[in-house]
Design an enzyme around this catalytic site. Structure first.
Site, short mmCIF file in Angstrom:
data_model
loop_
_atom_site.label_atom_id
_atom_site.label_comp_id
_atom_site.label_asym_id
_atom_site.label_seq_id
_atom_site.Cartn_x
_atom_site.Cartn_y
_atom_site.Cartn_z
N GLY A 684 -78.40 23.27 -47.45
CA GLY A 684 -78.08 24.24 -48.48
C GLY A 684 -79.24 24.46 -49.41
O GLY A 684 -80.38 24.02 -49.15
N PHE A 686 -79.86 23.20 -52.33
CA PHE A 686 -80.35 22.06 -53.08
C PHE A 686 -80.34 20.76 -52.29
O PHE A 686 -80.46 19.69 -52.86
CB PHE A 686 -79.51 21.88 -54.35
CG PHE A 686 -79.66 23.01 -55.32
CD1 PHE A 686 -80.86 23.24 -55.98
CD2 PHE A 686 -78.59 23.85 -55.57
CE1 PHE A 686 -81.00 24.29 -56.87
CE2 PHE A 686 -78.72 24.90 -56.46
CZ PHE A 686 -79.92 25.14 -57.11
N GLY A 687 -80.14 20.84 -50.99
CA GLY A 687 -80.15 19.62 -50.22
C GLY A 687 -79.54 19.76 -48.85
O GLY A 687 -79.33 20.87 -48.36
N VAL A 689 -76.61 18.04 -45.83
CA VAL A 689 -75.34 17.33 -45.68
C VAL A 689 -75.35 16.60 -44.35
O VAL A 689 -75.66 17.19 -43.30
CB VAL A 689 -74.14 18.31 -45.74
CG1 VAL A 689 -72.83 17.55 -45.59
CG2 VAL A 689 -74.15 19.09 -47.04
N LYS A 707 -73.69 14.58 -49.12
CA LYS A 707 -74.61 15.63 -49.56
C LYS A 707 -75.78 14.98 -50.29
O LYS A 707 -75.62 14.41 -51.36
CB LYS A 707 -73.90 16.62 -50.47
CG LYS A 707 -74.77 17.76 -50.94
CD LYS A 707 -73.98 18.73 -51.80
CE LYS A 707 -74.83 19.89 -52.28
NZ LYS A 707 -74.05 20.85 -53.10
N ASP A 811 -70.67 30.74 -56.32
CA ASP A 811 -71.38 30.79 -55.02
C ASP A 811 -70.38 30.74 -53.87
O ASP A 811 -70.54 29.98 -52.91
CB ASP A 811 -72.36 29.61 -54.91
CG ASP A 811 -73.36 29.82 -53.76
OD1 ASP A 811 -73.54 30.98 -53.32
OD2 ASP A 811 -73.96 28.82 -53.31
#
Length: 992
Positions: A684, A686-687, A689, A707, A811
Site C-alpha cells: 500500500g 505506507f507499507g 502486508v 501490516k 481512502d
C-alpha cells in the site's frame, strides 16, 4: 336427379318427424339414468320421477312440439359423479349447463353422436380425464364451454371441424400441450377462452387470421410467439386481447391501431420489447396494461405515446409499469381520459417533475409513480382527487414540503412516499385518513414531532418513519394501534422512554426503533407481544436489565439490543438460547452465566457468590477494590511510560479471544518467515502486508495479517498513529479486526511499527473483481457483489452516524475492502482517517495533505475541501458503480474530464445494462432458476423473469451509485440512505 333429391328430403323429414314426436320417452329415460348416477346433496333432482312430466322437472326445458329436451341447466348444485353416457340420447339438446358442480372422469365418447347439439356448457366443475375426439363430429355446435374443471390432456385437433362454433371456452383446467393449429379453421368463432391452463409452445398464427374473433384470452399459460405485422388487419373486430403472463416476445406492430374496436389490451408479464407502442384510433379503449415487459422510450416517444391516447376517452386503466421507459412525462399527460381509475408508471427510469393538471382525474383510485427518478415538488392538485385509495410515489427524488392535502383523502388506505427528499413536518391532517392501513414516509428529511393523530388510526397495519430527523417522544396513543404489524422508526432523534402502552399493539410482528435517543429501561411487558418476529432497539441510551419476559417471544427471529447501556444478567431461555438470533454487543455492564454468550457476544461472566449478610461488607469491599484498582492503574501507566521510553512497547487494541495481547517483533519475524516473499499479500501507500502464522505458548496457532509500516516515508508514522487512534474507537462486524499494534526496534536497532490484524482468506475486493483468469468463473456473482456493497455501506454508515465523534475514512476503494472465508466484506486501512471533532480546529482541517486514491477522491478534495462524510459517500458511489459496471475509474476511456459517474449518468437504461458485467445477469438467472426446481413461478416465467430481476437489481444499484456521486456534496445521499436502499434492493430481488 330431381326425383332422387325429393326422395332424400322426404326420408330426412320423416326421420326428424319421428325424432321430434316419438323420442320424448327416450329423453325421460336418459334424464332418469343421469339422476341415478350422480350424487345430489341438495336434493335438487328430488322431483325427477317417472310418474311426472319430465318437461316440468327442475333445470329441464323442452320444445313446444314433441316434448324434446332442449336445455338441461343445473349449475351450482354440488352435483358429483361421472357424466352418464346416456346423455347422448338427448339428441335435440341445444344447451347443457352443469357448471359449479363436482363432476369428474372423462367426457363420454357418446357425446360425439349429438349431431344437433348447439350448446354444451360444463363450467365450474371438477371433471377429470381427456376431451373426447368424438366432439369433433358436432358440426352444428355453436357454444362449447368446459371452463373451470379439472380436465387434462390436449385439445383434440378434431375441434377444428366444428365449423359452426362461435364460443370455445376451456379456461381454468389442467389442459396442456400445444394448441392445435386446426383451431384456425373456426372462421365463425367469436370468443376463444383458453386462460389458466398449462399450454406451451408457440401460439398458432392461424388463430390470428380468424377475422370474426371478438374475444381472445390465453392468459396464464406458457405460450410463446410474436404478434404478426398485419395483426390489426386480420382481426378488425377484436375487442379484448388478453395475452398476459406468458412468454410472448417481439415488438408490438403499428397495425394494432387498425383493430379500432379494441377495448381491453392486456400484454403484461411477457417479453415484449422495442419502443413503447403508439395506439392511434382506439376510441373504445378502456384497459391498457403493458406492465412487466421490456418496452423502452425517450422523452419524445413519451410525447407520442400519451398524445396517441388523447382520443381514448373511455380509458379507465393505464399500466405501463416495470419496463425500461426513460425520459420525462409530457404535459399532454393531463389530456388522458377523465374516466381514468388506475394509473401506474412505477419501476421505470422516468425523470423530470410530476405532471401537472392531475385534478382532472376525479375518478382516480390508484396513483403509482414509485421507483423512478422524478424530482421537484409534489403537486398540490393531487389533493383534489377525493376518492383516491392508494398513493405510491416512493423511491424518487421528490423534495420540498409535503402539501397539506390529506384531509380530503377519506378513502385512502395506502400512502407510500418513502425514499425521497421531502422536508418540513408531517401534517396532522394525515389523521383524517381514517381508512389508512399503510403509511410510509421513511428515508426523507422530515423533522418535527410525530403527530399524535397518526397513532389514532386504529386500522393502521404498517408504519415506516425511519431515516428522518424526527424528535420528541413516542406518544402513549400508540396503544390504539391494535392492528399494527410493522413499525419502523429507526434513524431519527426520538427520545424519552419507550411507552409501556406498546404492549397493546398485540399484532406487532416487526418493531424497529434503532438509532434514536430513547432512554430509560426496556418495558418489562414487551414480551407480551406474542407475534413479534423482529425487535431492534439498538443504538439508543437504554438502561437497566433485559426483561425476562423476552424469553416468551416464541416467534422472534431477530433481537438486537446492541449499543445501549444495559446491565445485569442476560436471560437464559427462549431466544437467548440461539446465538444467531440476538445481538448484545456494546453493553459493557451485561453479564451471563452461559460461557458461549460470554465468548461470542463480548459480555462479562457473572460472578456467583453468597447472598450478602451484612450491608457493611459490600461497602468495605467496594472501597478496597476501588483503591486497589487505582493503584493498579498507576502501576500500569508507569510501566507503559517506561516501556515507551525504551521504544519496545506493544500496544493492545481489540484482541481476539484466546490470543495473547502482546506480539513482539520477534514473533512477527518468525510468523512471516523473515518477511518471505511468498507471504507478501500486498503493498500500500505506507507499507506492506504479510501473512503470518503465529505459534503461542498456550499451544495455539493463528493465521493473521501483519501490516508493516515503511517508516522511510515521511507520513508513515502519522498514518500509523491515525490508524491506531481510529481502531481504538471503532468496532463493527464489517470492519477488519485489529488484534494489536507493535511499536518497537528491529534487530538492527531501527524503529519498527506494525499492525496485527485478522487474516482475510479471500483477499481484497479489487483482486476478486478483476481475477487473473476471467474464464475460470471465479468472478463475483451478482448476489455476492450486492452483499459486499451492503457490508461496506453498513460499515461506513456506522462510522458516519454511530461513532462519536464521526470517523471519515478518506481512502475507500476496492483494495481496502477485504473478504473473509464467507465472502463477508470488511473495510480496512484507516491510515488517512479523520475524526470530525466538533468545535475544534481538527474539524476544520483541510484535505490538501490527503493523497487518497485517484478516481475515488471526491472532487471537492482536489480544491482543498474539508474532510467530510460526503467525501466518503462519493468514494463509495464510485466503488459501487465500479463493482457493477466492471470498469476501474482509471480506465483509459475516462479521459478529458469524463469520470465513471458522468459516463454512467449519460446513458439510458439499455446502455447501462449493456456495459454492465453480463455475467452478473446470466449467472444469476441460471443459478436462481436451477435452485427453484419444482417452483411454479420458475417453470412459468422461465429464465427471462430471473433475467429481469437481475437487471432491476443492477439498475437500482446504479441509481444508488449515481445519487452518491452527485457533484455537489450537499446533494449526495448519506451513507444511511444508501445502506437502507441497498437492503431494499436485495429484498426486492430475492422476493417473488
Amino acid at each position: 336427379m330431381i326425383y332422387v333429391r325429393h326422395i332424400l328430403l322426404l326420408f330426412f323429414l320423416l326421420d326428424n318427424f319421428h325424432d321430434i314426436l316419438c323420442n320424448h320417452d327416450t329423453d325421460r329415460d336418459a334424464l332418469l339414468s343421469f339422476k341415478s348416477q350422480v350424487s345430489d346433496p341438495k336434493n335438487a333432482l328430488s322431483r325427477w320421477s317417472s310418474n311426472s312430466n319430465h318437461c316440468t322437472w327442475y333445470g329441464v326445458t323442452c320444445s313446444k312440439v314433441g316434448k324434446r329436451v332442449k336445455s338441461l341447466t343445473l349449475p351450482g348444485l354440488g352435483l358429483s359423479g361421472k357424466l352418464p353416457p346416456l346423455l347422448s340420447n338427448l339428441t335435440y339438446l341445444h344447451s347443457l349447463d352443469l357448471s359449479n358442480n363436482y363432476f369428474h372422469g372423462q367426457i363420454p365418447l357418446e357425446f360425439g353422436h349429438l349431431s344437433l347439439l348447439s350448446v354444451i356448457k360444463l363450467p365450474s366443475n371438477n371433471l377429470r380425464g381427456t376431451l373426447s375426439p368424438q366432439l369433433g363430429h358436432l358440426h352444428r355446435l355453436q357454444i362449447l364451454d368446459f371452463s373451470v374443471n379439472n380436465l387434462t390432456g390436449k385439445i383434440p385437433p378434431s375441434f377444428g371441424n366444428l365449423s359452426s362454433l362461435k364460443n370455445l371456452s376451456l379456461a381454468r383446467n389442467g389442459l396442456g400441450g400445444e394448441i392445435p393449429t386446426q383451431l384456425g379453421k373456426l372462421q365463425n368463432l367469436l370468443s376463444l377462452q383458453l386462460s389458466e391452463n398449462n399450454f406451451f409452445g408457440e401460439f398458432p398464427t392461424s388463430i390470428f387470421n380468424i377475422s370474426s374473433l371478438v374475444f381472445l384470452s390465453v392468459t396464464s399459460n406458457n405460450l410463446s410467439g410474436k404478434l404478426p405485422l398485419n395483426f390489426g388487419h386480420t382481426l378488425p373486430n377484436l375487442k379484448d386481447l388478453i395475452l398476459a403472463s406468458n412468454r410472448f416476445e417481439g415488438v408490438i406492430p403499428d397495425s394494432i391501431s387498425n383493430a379500432s374496436h379494441l377495448q381491453c389490451i392486456d400484454l403484461a408479464h411477457n417479453n415484449f420489447h422495442g419502443p413503447i407502442p403508439i395506439f392511434n384510433n382506439l376510441k373504445n379503449l378502456t384497459h391498457l396494461i403493458l406492465g412487466n415487459n421490456f418496452f423502452s422510450s425517450t422523452t419524445s416517444l413519451n410525447f407520442q405515446f400519451f398524445d396517441s391516447l388523447a382520443n381514448s376517452t373511455q380509458l379507465q386503466i393505464l399500466m405501463i409499469n416495470d419496463n425500461h421507459l426513460a425520459g420525462e412525462l409530457p404535459s399532454s399527460f393531463a389530456n388522458l381520459s377523465g374516466n381514468l381509475q388506475q394509473l401506474c408508471v412505477a419501476n421505470n427510469l422516468l425523470t423530470g417533475t410530476l405532471p401537472e393538471g392531475m385534478e382532472k382525474f376525479q375518478n382516480l383510485i390508484s396513483l403509482s409513480f414509485e421507483n423512478n427518478a422524478f424530482f421537484g415538488e409534489l403537486p398540490s392538485e393531487i389533493g383534489a382527487l377525493h376518492i383516491l385509495q392508494q398513493i405510491a410515489i416512493y423511491n424518487n427524488s421528490l423534495s420540498g414540503e409535503i402539501p397539506d392535502i390529506f384531509g380530503n383523502f377519506t378513502n385512502l388506505y395506502i400512502l407510500a412516499m418513502g425514499y425521497n427528499q421531502f422536508s418540513g413536518r408531517i401534517h396532522p391532517s394525515i389523521g383524517q385518513c381514517k381508512r389508512l392501513i399503510e403509511l410510509d414516509l421513511g428515508m426523507n428529511r422530515l423533522g418535527g414531532t410525530i403527530p399524535r393523530e397518526i397513532f389514532k388510526l386504529s386500522g393502521l397495519t404498517t408504519l415506516y418513519l425511519e431515516g428522518n430527523s424526527l424528535h420528541g417522544s413516542l406518544p402513549h396513543e400508540v396503544k390504539i394501534l391494535t392492528q399494527l404489524e410493522t413499525m419502523v422508526i429507526s434513524g431519527n432523534q426520538l427520545s424519552g422512554n419507550i411507552p409501556k402502552e406498546i404492549e397493546n399493539c398485540s399484532s406487532l410482528k416487526r418493531l424497529v426503533m434503532a438509532s434514536n435517543k430513547f432512554n430509560g429501561s426496556i418495558p418489562t411487558n414487551l414480551g407480551n407481544l406474542e407475534s413479534l418476529e423482529t425487535l431492534d432497539l439498538s443504538s439508543n441510551n437504554l438502561t437497566g436489565p433485559i426483561p425476562q419476559s423476552l424469553e416468551k417471544l416464541d416467534y422472534i427471529q431477530t433481537l438486537n439490543l446492541s449499543f445501549n447501556h444495559l446491565e445485569g444478567e442476560v436471560p437464559m431461555k427462549g431466544v437467548f438460547m440461539n446465538l444467531t438470533k440476538f445481538d448484545l454487543q456494546g453493553n459493557n455492564q451485561l453479564c451471563s452465566l452461559n460461557m458461549e454468550i460470554v465468548q461470542n457476544l463480548g459480555v462479562l461472566m457473572c460472578v456467583v457468590g453468597k447472598k450478602k449478610r451484612k450491608i457493611l461488607l459490600p461497602i468495605i469491599l467496594a472501597v478496597v477494590g476501588t483503591t486497589a484498582l487505582f493503584i493498579s492503574m498507576l502501576l500500569v501507566f508507569w510501566t507503559i511510560n517506561n516501556k515507551r521510553k525504551e521504544r519496545k512497547t506493544t500496544v493492545s487494541l481489540t484482541p481476539l479471544r484466546g490470543l495473547p495481547q502482546n506480539i513482539s517483533y520477534a514473533d512477527i519475524l518468525m510468523a512471516t518467515n523473515n518477511f518471505a516473499a511468498e507471504n507478501l499479500i500486498g503493498k500500500g501507500g505506507f507499507g506492506s502486508v504479510y501473512k503470518g502464522v503465529f505459534s503461542f505458548s498456550t499451544g495455539e496457532t493463528a493465521t493473521l495479517a501483519v501490516k508493516i509500516l515503511d517508516l522511510q516515508q515521511s507520513k508513515a508514522s502519522q498514518s500509523f498513529n491515525a490508524e491506531c487512534e481510529a481502531w481504538k474507537n471503532v468496532r463493527h462486524r464489517n470492519l477488519v479486526k485489529v488484534i494489536t499494534s507493535c511499536s518497537s526496534l528491529d534487530y538492527k536497532g531501527e524503529e519498527f511499527k506494525a499492525l496485527v490484524m485478522q487474516f482475510m482468506l479471500n483477499g481484497n475486493l479489487d483482486v476478486n473483481l478483476y481475477p487473473e483468469d476471467v474464464e475460470s468463473g471465479s468472478s463475483l456473482t451478482l448476489l455476492q457483489r450486492l452483499n459486499i456493497a451492503i457490508d461496506v455501506a453498513s460499515a461506513m454508515d456506522y462510522l458516519h452516524h454511530d461513532c462519536d465523534p464521526p470517523v471519515v475514512h478518506c481512502d475507500l476503494k476496492p483494495a481496502n475492502v477485504l473478504l473473509d472465508e464467507y465472502m463477508v466484506a470488511h473495510v480496512a486501512d484507516f491510515g488517512l482517517a479523520r475524526f470530525l471533532y466538533q468545535n475544534t480546529s481538527e474539524m476544520q482541517s483541510s484535505t490538501l495533505g490527503l493523497k487518497g486514491s485517484i478516481g475515488y477522491i471526491a472532487p471537492e478534495y482536489g480544491l482543498g475541501g474539508k474532510a467530510s462524510t460526503q467525501g466518503d459517500v462519493y468514494s463509495f458511489g464510485i466503488l459501487l458503480l465500479e463493482m457493477f459496471i466492471a470498469k476501474r475509474p482509471t480506465d483509459e476511456i475516462f479521459k478529458e474530464g469524463l469520470s465513471l459517474s458522468k459516463f454512467v449518468s449519460a446513458m439510458d437504461e439499455n446502455q447501462v445494462l449493456k456495459v454492465a458485467d453480463r455475467r452478473l445477469i446470466d449467472d444469476y438467472a441460471y443459478s436462481t432458476q436451477s435452485s427453484s426446481t419444482g417452483d411454479h413461478s420458475s417453470s412459468f416465467c422461465g429464465n427471462t423473469n430471473w433475467t429481469h430481476k437481475a437487471e432491476e437489481c443492477i439498475a437500482g444499484v446504479i441509481r444508488v451509485g449515481l445519487c452518491c456521486t452527485v457533484h455537489q456534496p450537499k446533494d449526495r445521499w448519506s451513507m444511511r440512505e444508501a445502506s437502507t436502499k441497498l437492503h431494499a434492493i436485495k429484498h426486492s430481488m430475492l422476493s417473488l
